[in-house]
Design an enzyme around this catalytic site. Sequence first.
Site, PDB file in Angstrom:
ATOM      1  N   ASP A 160      -0.608   9.801  -8.773  1.00 35.98           N
ATOM      2  CA  ASP A 160       1.037   9.746  -9.506  1.00 35.98           C
ATOM      3  C   ASP A 160       1.711   8.976  -9.515  1.00 35.98           C
ATOM      4  O   ASP A 160       2.796   8.697 -10.102  1.00 35.98           O
ATOM      5  CB  ASP A 160       1.496  10.720  -8.525  1.00 35.98           C
ATOM      6  N   HIS A 163       5.542   6.964  -4.326  1.00 42.93           N
ATOM      7  CA  HIS A 163       5.999   7.124  -5.602  1.00 42.93           C
ATOM      8  C   HIS A 163       7.461   7.823  -5.773  1.00 42.93           C
ATOM      9  O   HIS A 163       7.441   8.186  -7.674  1.00 42.93           O
ATOM     10  CB  HIS A 163       4.956   7.204  -7.002  1.00 42.93           C
TER      11      HIS A 163
END
EC number: 3.2.1.114
Length: 915
Positions: A18, A306
């Site tokens: 991700d 992230h």
Amino acid sequence: MWLNDTIGVIPKNSWAIDPFGYSSTMAYLLRRMGFENMLIQRTHYELKKDLAQHKNLEYIWRQSWDAMETTDIFVHMMPFYSYDIPHTCGPEPAICCQFDFARMRGFKYELCPWGKHPVETTLENVQERALKLLDQYRKKSTLYRTNTLLIPLGDDFRYISIDEAEAQFRNYQMLFDHINSNPSLNAEAKFGTLEDYFRTLREEADRVNYSRPGEVGSGQVVGFPSLSGDFFTYADRQQDYWSGYYVSRPFFKAVDRVLEHTLRGAEIMMSFLLGYCHRIQCEKFPTSFTYKLTAARRNLALFQHHDGVTGTAKDYVVQDYGTRMHTSLQDLQIFMSKAIEVLLGIRHEKEKSDQSPSFFEAEQVRSKYDARPVHKPIAAREGNSHTVILFNPSEQTREEVVTVLVNRAEISVLDSNWTCVPSQISPEVQHDNTKLFTGRHRLYWKASIPALGLRTYFIANGNVECEKATQSKLKYASEFDPFPCPPPYSCSKLDSDVTEIRNEHQTLVFDVKNGSLRKIIHRNGSETVVGEEIGMYSSPESGAYLFKPNGEAQSIVQPGGHVVTSEGLLVQEVFSYPKTRWEKSPLSQKTRLYTGGNTLQDLVVEIEYHVELLGNDFDDRELIVRYKTDVDNKKVFYSDLNGFQMSRRETYDKIPLQGNYYPMPSLAFIQGSNGQRFSVHSRQSLGVASLKDGWLEIMMDRRLVRDDGRGLGQGVMDNRPMTVVFHLLAESNISQSDHVSNPNPRNPSLLSHLIGAHLNYPINTFIAKKPQDISVRVPQYGSFAPLAKPLPCDLHIVNFKVPRPSKYSQQLEEDKPRFALILNRRGWDSAYCHKGRQANCTSVANEPVNFSDMFKDLAASKVKPTSLNLLQEDMEILGYDDQESTRDSSQPREGRVSISPMEIRAYKLELRPHK
């Protein structure tokens, strides 16, 4: 380390589906930790298509500088739009979704958006369902070389109940049984882990060579191409480039970096406290802090998520991240202020405990998690002296002009021997259209601080035989009439259209009308045009992830505003509060030159932008600074990856503006055919582009009303007042080279590396909480200099720490080395070397480093090379190519180690005070 301590596992497969684009630095770090394989997903859709067409989705990732195949790591790139179940069984999501059995009625997940929903597998439908699924598997397999195929089965927030897991398992087992019991289908399907997949694939690659003719492969795993480079900037569809997150929530991107360098400083101090201590009672103070040190490491690590440092979390999550980092910053500063007392021998370690208050406090403080740091002013009353202690977190001695805030101008600076130190006093200016001066003063002096050491100075008011700090002279161009000249300074009017500040190395020329930097004139008479411009994009479609401007950035500065220049003994500064069409300008700036003499600072231009993108006047706007130079870079520029290496970037007309923006964690530069190089070092992560020849533009903040449809569900409206700091460097090289057509990245110069390090590892300043009477001379606790001599200039201590401080005392019995030293030898461009040498650079690491005489009063023993996560003893599996580790991995020769340029090496060692 936690996994190993807790369940005895050392992972060797990386799973990262991700992050929004991937850095090759990560591949390097994982390889040197002993990882063997990586799985990645979010890369540009056109790139995936190209790799898929050539069956290159599985490849060997190699670093651009590596000629010896020592950095190779095997990578599996997922082929489709997403990592969820509709996009992992094969190329047709409408079919794959039917095999997500958690979407059957009765579960809480949404039904398939394509209209056909999963049904329970039965004896009646198993053949039809199995063939349909196997057809997707077959189509997916045509994108890869081997007969081993990976089908992930999951999503965010899945497997939250036994029922759900059971539904997936029950249905798939039935499908697998059918496939496996029909030899005519030529397939075997089973559940497995990532480790099972990579192991099976490697076994197959050992049996069958899938290499293509003329392909450059790897000795690590035969049959796959080796590729270099990174995966920025990511686009998932059409012209949706994810270059907005490089800048989103820049306030917290800055806090991240402050916590990082503060943690490193605290780790270094902890190592010295324990290294110099060989009695149980002095271990008490440092080890009592281990809980908070661990919490700080974890809070910093958590923010590297992230959706953390990227600025793509919901407001309340950002608040939680911010609060955690703020708490840890305060804890670390308290620890450091107590540690300096012990290291300087101010008070005996026996009376020092975690509970006792410290004499000192950090000079920079934050009132709350989202407030800008403020300098604590020193109240220098008549007859008093204040102690200031400076900590140098670098591997070399720092000669540097330092500053503190004071509330009166009649003041002197003395060093630890009570010798007078020349100093300068300037009025403090602020971002306020109605009140430029705060009434306080900035006090500057040149300090010299030993490598990884401490140095004491005194700030005195009164009966000392010293010159008072010299007052800087002010000149102004302003709408104020009369101009509010702050006492006790003298002010005069700027009466021309340009103004200059200069030091021995360079002269800066400014446009008085709009307060912007125009050019740099170098000592030899040559000039670099800078052409600073402040602009804004209008971006109603941008969001936390995406940058989607409608058109080019427009300049926002109009003639008028305020310009104040301040010239003194050590610092020359131009303050500019520009006039814009808004009543309150979204930014103001201070541009400085230093005249410390023989300091690194003398060679840079320091610019500090105060940014306030507050209020709905600035909705859907993105603020940039652009330097329009005369460097003919042919739209090629370089930006860093994780502050570790540079990556070559080229601006393409065929892709939209937002696709030509790249991450800039700490440095970007452009280079001309005549060897001119213009670099911008940043104190925090931002985004950078070179949209026209000679231009370097950096985005500083963005305020966006709408959600951009990537999962956040909100805009980015929680902007905070913040400071962005750049160090600009204009260099010329001594050898010409064709860098435009050369696909390889360029390295920074040695000088550039040092400037970046000074910006990212600033001097830590501590001040005494209470003043002393000037007549009482403080005992001599002048400095702490732990290194026998400064390290070579291209050798950087990434960290020096005690990895398991809570187990420190028990580990002695186990006879394991308790300290870790992680070193990075910087790769630098020798075409620019003459500049680096003049900045106190005594040596570079051409000779092996000798641990046995690195420290002044500490003996290093049991030096062992280890992996970067400090868990692997077997150096072979990490890929290092030097002979040092292969000759005898247990003991480097008499504690001497050689490190190749660009490598990061970790060593475990034991430290004891010399007898």
